[in-house]
Design a protein around this motif. Structure first.
Motif, short mmCIF file in Angstrom:
data_model
loop_
_atom_site.label_atom_id
_atom_site.label_comp_id
_atom_site.label_asym_id
_atom_site.label_seq_id
_atom_site.Cartn_x
_atom_site.Cartn_y
_atom_site.Cartn_z
N ARG A 1 96.18 -35.74 115.85
CA ARG A 1 95.53 -35.33 114.60
C ARG A 1 96.10 -34.02 114.07
NH1 ARG A 1 92.09 -38.99 112.38
NH2 ARG A 1 92.49 -40.60 113.88
N GLY A 2 96.19 -33.93 112.76
CA GLY A 2 96.60 -32.66 112.15
C GLY A 2 95.56 -31.59 112.35
N ARG A 3 94.33 -32.00 112.69
CA ARG A 3 93.27 -31.02 112.84
C ARG A 3 93.12 -30.52 114.28
NH1 ARG A 3 89.34 -29.88 110.48
NH2 ARG A 3 87.96 -30.40 112.20
N LYS B 1 98.35 -28.61 111.64
CA LYS B 1 98.82 -28.50 110.26
C LYS B 1 99.09 -27.04 109.90
CE LYS B 1 96.79 -27.56 106.21
NZ LYS B 1 95.48 -27.15 105.75
N VAL C 1 103.16 -48.92 110.04
CA VAL C 1 102.85 -47.67 110.76
C VAL C 1 101.59 -47.85 111.60
CG1 VAL C 1 102.28 -45.24 110.48
CG2 VAL C 1 103.98 -46.29 109.00
N LYS D 1 91.87 -32.91 120.79
CA LYS D 1 91.63 -31.83 119.83
C LYS D 1 92.27 -30.53 120.26
CE LYS D 1 88.27 -33.84 117.13
NZ LYS D 1 87.06 -34.49 117.62
N VAL E 1 103.89 -33.85 115.41
CA VAL E 1 103.74 -34.06 113.97
C VAL E 1 104.22 -35.46 113.58
CG1 VAL E 1 104.32 -33.19 111.68
CG2 VAL E 1 104.04 -31.61 113.58
N ASP F 1 85.29 -22.77 117.17
CA ASP F 1 84.37 -23.14 116.10
C ASP F 1 83.56 -21.95 115.62
OD1 ASP F 1 85.12 -25.66 115.65
OD2 ASP F 1 83.48 -26.64 116.71
N PRO G 1 102.21 -40.86 114.89
CA PRO G 1 101.07 -41.07 113.98
C PRO G 1 99.72 -40.77 114.59
CG PRO G 1 102.16 -43.16 114.52
CD PRO G 1 102.95 -42.09 115.17
N LEU H 1 93.04 -34.94 107.36
CA LEU H 1 92.45 -33.63 107.62
C LEU H 1 90.99 -33.55 107.19
CD1 LEU H 1 95.47 -31.52 106.45
CD2 LEU H 1 94.78 -31.95 108.77
N TYR I 1 106.48 -34.82 104.42
CA TYR I 1 105.65 -35.94 104.83
C TYR I 1 106.06 -37.19 104.06
CZ TYR I 1 102.55 -32.72 107.25
OH TYR I 1 102.04 -31.79 108.11
N LYS J 1 87.62 -25.69 122.05
CA LYS J 1 87.32 -26.11 120.69
C LYS J 1 86.03 -25.44 120.20
CE LYS J 1 86.16 -29.96 117.93
NZ LYS J 1 84.73 -29.77 117.92
#
Lengths: 362, 391
Positions: free
Chosen positions: B129-131, B174, A110, B102, B123, B164, B126, A253, A243, B160
């Protein structure tokens, strides 16, 4: 055969890494598929197999101290049956080693998109082969070296994730009764069953605390299992099952004050440390099985050929990641308990019925 | 002989250990800082990327304002997001790198058509980012990314930073993923508008800002709510930790402002005799920062009255947020489904498939416990003769 000696603590560390290295990453997802929100309960049921296996194996070694597994078999079920059993275990460990190597390679792939899978596997097996040739003592010491790094990294990641945890995700507990969490336990029990491998390590123990550390290892694995499953549940909630590597996705995260973030390389590093031990232990056991089964005087000459065979098997058995996970769900839940728990149980039963035991007279 | 092979392997390993054969240096990658995804008129996916120019930052001599732009904008159009991204790569001489992106902005057209199909790419890939934060833009997405903010370095950074300090609902990739698969299966995303530029500035010298939220039924956008309602939703979701609240004190014409209001909100679901009820318990406290009235704030009796009005104001804010959800949109974006699921799993299972019918009928009551702790630095209204101070 291998004159090396390890302490029972080293044995415990070896087994801890062997089991958890792969379990932390893929198992929460597969467990969640069946247990949904009760995935943190499943390891508890699964650990029963672990305790059971350890007790069986320890009882066997108490009846036949310092005897190898196949010597024990010969004493209880005769030579012909042992030869057959030896062949079974040889193929079993070969397939298991191949599949573990492949799982490792698929995960690394990956991140190393351009590196061929075969390169990832061969480099790892090369290293394992050297360690296997060096013998059990070296494996034990390497495990002792990696164990603190592994445990520390896992818990530091969980600590960094604390601000993101959503404890209310745990509700509703046991929404559909006990059944889903029991179903979810079918997969993790494979990993707990791997404690059977200590049957090959017990003859090399330098002390007699195998029982104590065996049970303690199961307990430690259980605790780590529950903690990681809960962490994943608290972060990914109902999406855990979607996942492939939930713990890795959760690690992505991590964000502490916009400063400490993107720490997933740590998890890749500890995964490599852990899987190295796992592959080495399985490799070693495969070699030992072959040598004991064929009654070879030395195991070193077969290390390289078997290594090549493991690489081959990992290609033959697993065409892609989907099949890899499918085998994890459909074949291994039956194959592993039979080989790791029920056959040793049967041999112990035979030994008890035939009142066979062998005291120290090698 | 053995020694020879050993030393040979040592020397050979030097070449292997450097590990540089497929290295990726910073000057080989195009760092994406913000991405916008929209639908073209002929139903193609258009992806617009804001790419960071490292040279603009390093060269040019420090703080010189006249330097070139820090980012450039490129677009790619394709049959889906992955295709569009590969088209985007055709006009970028460096490899696209998502790790620093971001901000993801969905255009209105795509949002109304459903975002799931394109969201899958984000998603599954890879790198993103999930954030990363997710937005919906009312303005043309390409224009939003082209803006040159006077304060921040690029427009993605502005969005962003605004999130914040909780100007709008902060929704990460996410979170959106979790919302779409949650019990209610609906989502809410912050809505972007473009701030009109100051006089004498060009059209591009402005910032995008967050104004209200877009409401999604499943993955399709069905409407928007304003800033006031959005803040109400943030109250319910317990996301608003600090805020300023101004309220009319009793019969007075003028207002009193309290800030920062620290709050804690709990949802308490209850089912009795087939009636679904939700109590929203709010615990809030704050200090007075402005007193327009002539009231003496050091009087405990006055404060007691003020606290009641303070609580009423919060209650009104929350009710104003729930009202359109229950009456206009009929969808649950405030986690009521999750709360009922947690507390009443059996009853929940029966209504799971028709939650959108049940949700508007839930009786919501808001229970506020508001406290005013301190009057600030002055007791009586400033600049007011003593005999004019009211009790």
């Amino acid at each position: 055969m291998d004159k090396g000696r390890i302490s029972s603590i080293q044995m415990g560390m070896m087994m801890y890494l062997t089991i958890l290295a792969t379990a932390i990453l893929t198992v929460p997802s597969i467990t969640a598929k069946y247990a949904k929100k009760d995935l943190w309960l499943s390891p508890i049921w699964a650990s029963i197999i672990g305790f059971f296996t350890v007790i069986i194996v320890i009882q066997l070694s108490k009846r036949f101290p310092r005897q190898s597994f196949f010597q024990i078999c010969e004493h209880t079920i005769g030579t012909l049956a042992t030869k057959l059993l030896g062949f079974l275990y040889f193929t079993f460990f070969l397939i298991a080693s191949g599949q573990i190597t492949r799982t490792y390679a698929e995960f690394i792939k990956v991140f190393f998109i351009k590196t061929p899978v075969s390169v990832i596997m061969i480099t790892m097996l090369l290293l394992s082969a050297f360690t296997v040739i060096a013998g059990i003592e070296v494996i034990g010491r390497v495990a002792q070296l990696f164990f603190p790094i592994f445990v520390f990294s896992v818990f530091i990641i969980i600590f960094l994730l604390l601000p993101q945890l959503e404890p209310s995700n745990i509700f509703p507990i046991l929404e559909n009764g006990l059944l889903p969490s029991l179903k979810g336990a079918i997969i993790p029990q494979i990993w707990f069953g791997e404690l059977f491998l200590i049957v090959f390590l017990l003859p090399s123990l330098s002390d007699s605390k195998g029982m104590k550390w065996g049970i303690l290892t199961v307990l430690l694995i259980l605790v780590t299992f529950i903690i990681t499953n809960i962490t994943v549940l608290f972060i990914l909630n109902q999406n855990t099952e979607f996942y492939i590597y939930p713990f890795l996705s959760a690690t992505q995260l991590v964000n502490l004050g916009d400063f400490i973030e993107s720490i997933e390389p740590i998890i890749i590093a500890i995964w490599i440390l852990g899987t190295f031990i796992k592959i080495t232990v399985f490799y070693y056991v495969t070699i030992l099985t072959t040598a004991q089964w064929l009654k070879l005087s030395d195991y070193k000459p077969i290390v390289w050929p078997i290594g090549i065979l493991i690489v081959e098997v990992s290609f033959w058995a697993v065409p892609n990641l989907m099949v890899n996970n499918h085998i994890d769900i459909t074949v291994f839940p039956f194959l592993f308990p039979i080989m790791q728990t029920f056959i040793p149980l049967f041999i112990l039963g035979m030994a008890v019925i035939r009142k066979k035991s062998k005291s120290l007279e090698i | 002989m053995k020694r020879f092979f050993l030393s040979l392997s040592f020397f050979l390993s030097i070449f292997m250990l450097s590990g540089c054969w497929d290295r990726v240096e910073v000057n080989d990658i195009a760092i994406i800082t913000a991405t916008a995804i929209d639908l073209t008129e002929d139903n193609q996916i258009k992806v617009t990327a804001q790419v960071f120019i490292p040279r603009a930052l390093s060269g040019g001599g420090g703080l010189g304002t006249g330097g070139g732009d820090l980012t450039l904008i490129r677009t790619g159009i394709g049959s889906n997001l992955a295709d569009a991204v590969s088209k985007l790569q055709m006009v970028l001489p460096r490899t696209i790198f998502w790790g620093q992106c971001k901000v993801f902005i969905f255009g209105m057209g795509l949002a109304e058509n459903g975002i799931r199909e394109q969201f899958d790419f984000l998603v599954r890939h890879p790198e993103p980012r999930g954030r990363a934060f997710m937005f919906v833009s009312k303005a043309d997405t390409e224009k939003v990314l082209q803006l040159l903010p006077p304060l921040e370095r690029y427009s993605g950074e502005v969005l962003k930073e605004l999130l914040d300090f909780k100007i709008g609902l902060p929704v990460t990739m996410k979170d959106l993923d979790l919302m779409l698969t949650s019990d209610a299966q609906n989502a809410v995303l912050p809505l972007i508008k473009v701030y009109p530029p100051n006089k004498g500035k060009t059209e591009n010298e402005s910032i995008p800002y967050i104004s209200g939220s877009a409401i999604f039924s499943k993955d399709k956008m069905i409407g928007t709510i304003g800033e006031y309602e959005t803040r109400g939703i943030m109250w319910i979701k317990n996301m608003l930790k600090y805020s300023t609240i101004s309220f009319k004190a009793g019969n007075e014409e003028e207002e009193i402002s309290v800030s920062p209001v620290q709050s804690d909100v709990k949802l308490k679901p209850r089912i009795s005799k087939d009636k679904w009820k939700m109590t929203i318990k709010v615990q809030a406290e704050g200090d007075v920062v402005q007193n327009e009235t002539k009231l003496n704030l050091m009087d405990p009796e006055t404060i007691k009255r003020l606290e009641i009005d303070f609580g009423k104001n919060i209650k009104h804010r929350i009710e104003a947020a729930i009202d359109p959800l229950q009456k206009e949109f009929n969808i649950d974006i405030i986690d009521f489904a999750t709360e009922f699921h947690h507390h009443y799993p059996k009853e929940w299972k029966k209504v799971k498939n028709r939650w959108n019918e049940i949700f508007p009928q839930i009786e919501v009551s808001v229970d506020v416990n508001a406290n005013i702790r301190r009057p600030g630095y002055t007791s009586t209204p400033s600049g007011l003769p003593k005999d004019e101070v009211k009790k």
